[in-house]
Design an enzyme around this catalytic site. Structure first.
Site, short mmCIF file in Angstrom:
data_model
loop_
_atom_site.label_atom_id
_atom_site.label_comp_id
_atom_site.label_asym_id
_atom_site.label_seq_id
_atom_site.Cartn_x
_atom_site.Cartn_y
_atom_site.Cartn_z
CD GLU A 141 -8.88 2.74 -97.39
OE1 GLU A 141 -8.30 2.70 -98.50
OE2 GLU A 141 -9.49 3.74 -96.99
CB CYS B 117 -1.34 -2.01 -98.75
SG CYS B 117 -1.14 -0.57 -97.71
P1 NAP Z 1 -6.87 -10.41 -95.22
O1 NAP Z 1 -6.41 -11.81 -95.25
O2 NAP Z 1 -7.83 -9.96 -96.25
O3 NAP Z 1 -7.48 -10.16 -93.76
C1 NAP Z 1 -7.89 -8.90 -93.32
C2 NAP Z 1 -8.88 -9.06 -92.20
O4 NAP Z 1 -10.09 -9.63 -92.69
C3 NAP Z 1 -8.40 -9.97 -91.07
O5 NAP Z 1 -8.81 -9.43 -89.84
C4 NAP Z 1 -9.12 -11.26 -91.40
O6 NAP Z 1 -9.26 -12.10 -90.29
C5 NAP Z 1 -10.46 -10.73 -91.87
N1 NAP Z 1 -11.29 -11.67 -92.64
C6 NAP Z 1 -10.91 -12.75 -93.35
N2 NAP Z 1 -11.98 -13.35 -93.89
C7 NAP Z 1 -13.06 -12.65 -93.54
C8 NAP Z 1 -14.47 -12.76 -93.80
N3 NAP Z 1 -14.98 -13.73 -94.55
N4 NAP Z 1 -15.30 -11.84 -93.27
C9 NAP Z 1 -14.82 -10.84 -92.54
N5 NAP Z 1 -13.51 -10.68 -92.23
C10 NAP Z 1 -12.64 -11.57 -92.74
O7 NAP Z 1 -5.62 -9.41 -95.28
P2 NAP Z 1 -4.23 -9.54 -94.52
O8 NAP Z 1 -3.54 -10.74 -95.04
O9 NAP Z 1 -4.41 -9.39 -93.06
O10 NAP Z 1 -3.52 -8.20 -95.02
C11 NAP Z 1 -2.86 -8.09 -96.25
C12 NAP Z 1 -3.72 -7.41 -97.28
O11 NAP Z 1 -4.15 -6.13 -96.81
C13 NAP Z 1 -2.96 -7.10 -98.56
O12 NAP Z 1 -3.80 -7.38 -99.65
C14 NAP Z 1 -2.68 -5.62 -98.46
O13 NAP Z 1 -2.45 -4.98 -99.69
C15 NAP Z 1 -3.92 -5.13 -97.78
N6 NAP Z 1 -3.73 -3.83 -97.15
C16 NAP Z 1 -4.30 -2.71 -97.71
C17 NAP Z 1 -4.10 -1.47 -97.14
C18 NAP Z 1 -4.69 -0.22 -97.72
O14 NAP Z 1 -4.64 0.82 -97.06
N7 NAP Z 1 -5.25 -0.25 -98.91
C19 NAP Z 1 -3.32 -1.37 -95.99
C20 NAP Z 1 -2.76 -2.52 -95.45
C21 NAP Z 1 -2.98 -3.75 -96.03
P3 NAP Z 1 -8.23 -13.35 -90.07
O15 NAP Z 1 -6.87 -12.75 -89.90
O16 NAP Z 1 -8.76 -13.97 -88.84
O17 NAP Z 1 -8.34 -14.19 -91.30
#
Ligand code: NAP
Ligand code: MG
Length: 523
Positions: free
Chosen positions: A287, A321
């Site tokens: 997602e 999101c």
């Molecule tokens: P993010 O930076 O992509 O991080 C999400 C998760 O992935 C975190 O636990 C992060 O860990 C981990 N991660 C980072 N690099 C990784 C890698 N190489 N391998 C595996 N895992 C890794 O997202 P965010 O800043 O937390 O959240 C915001 C984003 O989420 C926005 O783009 C938003 O639109 C999206 N979102 C989408 C939905 C939906 O339902 N479609 C819902 C909510 C949010 P770390 O924190 O330790 O880096």
């Protein structure tokens, strides 16, 4: 605490809260502050574990507040958790589904019982206002209940098939995959960690949860709820640490059978591609981001439109999101719409989100705060900032506060019409023809949510028929593009916003955590 425990909220009571809700929340904030600075473990194979290194979790509300010290999980910790989850899988998946459902219903009830404790800590952890934080906690419990109900209603998806003769007994069953990794984002630290983890567990998988580095505390509370509900050792494991170490080790691990990732497009696409390098295909429920548009027709009720856009653009500081980040408004009504939107935006209080009067809190972290300043500079250079566009000093707090920002006259080829900012910034432009507005609305990589305002039924149908997104809202003043609840709105993205085409909180979700097996027995 016992009176607090009995208090229940639902989707509808959250809209007009009882005074007791405020009292219990305020008490829980005081308790949360008294608990600052504790050390929190990893949870692997039913045991607490401490790593060689820890990191401090500072509150974005006030950086002086260290909410806790969390473990930097290592590759070895991940390998141990995967081994524990693999060993626990046969017994957990082999239990009657009714037993799993019973344990998970208990976990949901524990989450509801701990509503105020979890909500108050979540506000401090990530800057959510009280109703948003309490909503996130209760939604977590409801997602788990929803998926328990789905399994119970469908006899755990065990169905009879047609048979060739009386001697043939043919069935279709769904079975869990094995070890399931859940990687969650910061913005809904309850629902997007506990929802997927709950679904995976109900389906009979064993789980490793890796929460966002910004929100380890809510995930720890969830871990306690699963543990206290009786989820056996090894069936649910919790590892904090960086995405690059813990997350990457999980997605590289050959014994991880499936994954649910919620977060940004870049990380999501990286996970999908990496996961595809294994020996055989494995499911990835990803997602991802959004760049959610709202179209305001000249036949719109402009009060509804302005309220809906204001709430969706700036709720949770634009870090949903589903946040509305683009508005296309008919030229004939643009001036009136803008003045209404400005009036509403001027009334927003930004500050400590645990204080009732403050609807907006801080942005999540230093990176987001710096992004805001960079985007504002780019927007100011190319367009016109008609409201906000500045960081804010809140007396007595050293936090990441940013003003709700409305941008007009941004050239349509500017990169910020397409790039997800994930901040309290909305860009507005006018249009003459609805078809042009639709073309612009759809011209992005994303397709998560979208909003439309018009009092004309034919226009509404045209919009529903043509907009490319998974979650649609028409004439919704409480949120033009935001707000979903299990069973009420299914929630999932199209295009670059989601990998499966199936949404959470709806009919087709939990089946994704299982593979189908057809069983033919001949007498
Ligand atoms: P993010 O930076 O992509 O991080 C999400 C998760 O992935 C975190 O636990 C992060 O860990 C981990 N991660 C980072 N690099 C990784 C890698 N190489 N391998 C595996 N895992 C890794 O997202 P965010 O800043 O937390 O959240 C915001 C984003 O989420 C926005 O783009 C938003 O639109 C999206 N979102 C989408 C939905 C939906 O339902 N479609 C819902 C909510 C949010 P770390 O924190 O330790 O880096
Ligand atoms: Mg991030």
């Amino acid at each position: 605490m016992s009176e607090r425990k009995k208090f229940k909220v639902t989707y509808s009571t959250l809209a007009s809260p009882d005074p007791l809700l405020h009292q219990y929340y305020d008490e829980a904030v005081a308790d949360a502050k008294a608990n600052f600075g504790k050390i929190y473990p990893l949870f692997i194979n039913g045991e607490e574990r401490f790593a060689a290194k820890t990191f401090a979790k500072h509150s974005p509300v006030n950086l002086d507040w260290v909410m806790g010290h969390f473990q930097y999980g290592s590759e070895q910790d991940v390998n141990d958790a995967v081994a524990a989850a693999k060993a626990a899988f046969p017994a957990w998946s082999g239990r009657p589904w009714q037993e799993r459902v019973e344990i998970m219903r208990k976990a949901a009830d524990l989450i509801s019982d701990r509503l105020f404790e979890m909500g108050a800590n979540m506000s401090l952890e990530i800057g959510k206002n009280r109703l948003e934080a309490l909503g996130d906690v209760e939604e977590t419990a409801d997602l788990i209940r929803y998926n328990c109900d789905a399994v119970a209603k469908n006899n755990n998806f065990n169905f009879q098939l047609l048979s060739e003769s009386e001697k043939h007994h043919n069935r279709s069953v769904l079975k869990p995959y094995g070890v399931w990794a859940v990687i969650s984002p910061f913005n809904f630290p309850g629902a997007l960690a506990g929802g997927p983890a709950g679904a995976a567990l109900i389906a009979g998988n064993t789980v490793i949860l890796k929460p966002a580095t910004d929100t380890p505390l809510t995930a720890w509370f969830l871990t306690e709820c699963f543990r206290d509900a009786g989820v056996p050792a090894g069936v649910f494991n919790f590892i904090t640490g960086s995405g690059r170490v813990v997350g990457q080790t999980l997605i590289d691990h050959p014994d991880v059978a499936g994954i649910t990732f919620t977060g940004s497009y870049d990380v999501g696409m990286h996970i999908i591609r990496t996961f595809a390098q294994g020996r055989y295909p494995r499911p990835v429920i990803a997602e991802m981001g959004g760049k959610n548009p709202t179209i305001v027709s000249k036949k719109a009720d402009l009060d509804k439109a302005a309220m809906g856009v204001m709430r969706s653009a700036f709720g949770l500081q634009g870090q949903k999101c589903s946040a509305c980040s683009r508005v296309y408004v008919h030229a004939d009504v643009k001036e009136t719409f803008m003045s209404k939107l400005l009036d509403l935006t001027r009334q927003i209080n930004v500050g400590d989100p645990t204080i009732k009067e403050n609807w907006m809190g801080p942005v999540a972290n230093k990176g987001a705060f710096e992004d805001y300043q960079k985007f504002v500079a780019d927007l100011r250079a190319a367009g016109e900032i008609v409201h906000g566009g500045e960081t804010l000093q809140i007396e007595g707090l050293d936090g990441y506060y940013a003003a709700p920002t409305i941008v007009d006259h941004l050239p349509l080829d500017h990169y910020l019409w397409k790039h997800e900012m994930f901040l309290p910034i909305v860009t507005v432009t006018d249009f003459e023809e609805l078809d042009d507005a639709m073309a612009m609305a759809n011209d992005v990589e994303y397709g998560l949510t979208a909003g439309f305002f018009s009092e004309d039924d034919a226009e509404v149908q045209w919009w529903l028929d043509n907009i490319e997104a998974g979650v649609l809202y028409v004439n919704r003043a409480s949120g033009a593009t935001t707000g979903a609840w299990p069973g009420y709105q299914s929630f999932g993205g199209w295009k670059g916003s989601g990998s499966t085409g199936k949404a959470a909180g709806s009919f087709y979700y939990i089946q994704q955590y299982m593979h189908e097996q057809s069983q033919t027995i001949v007498d």
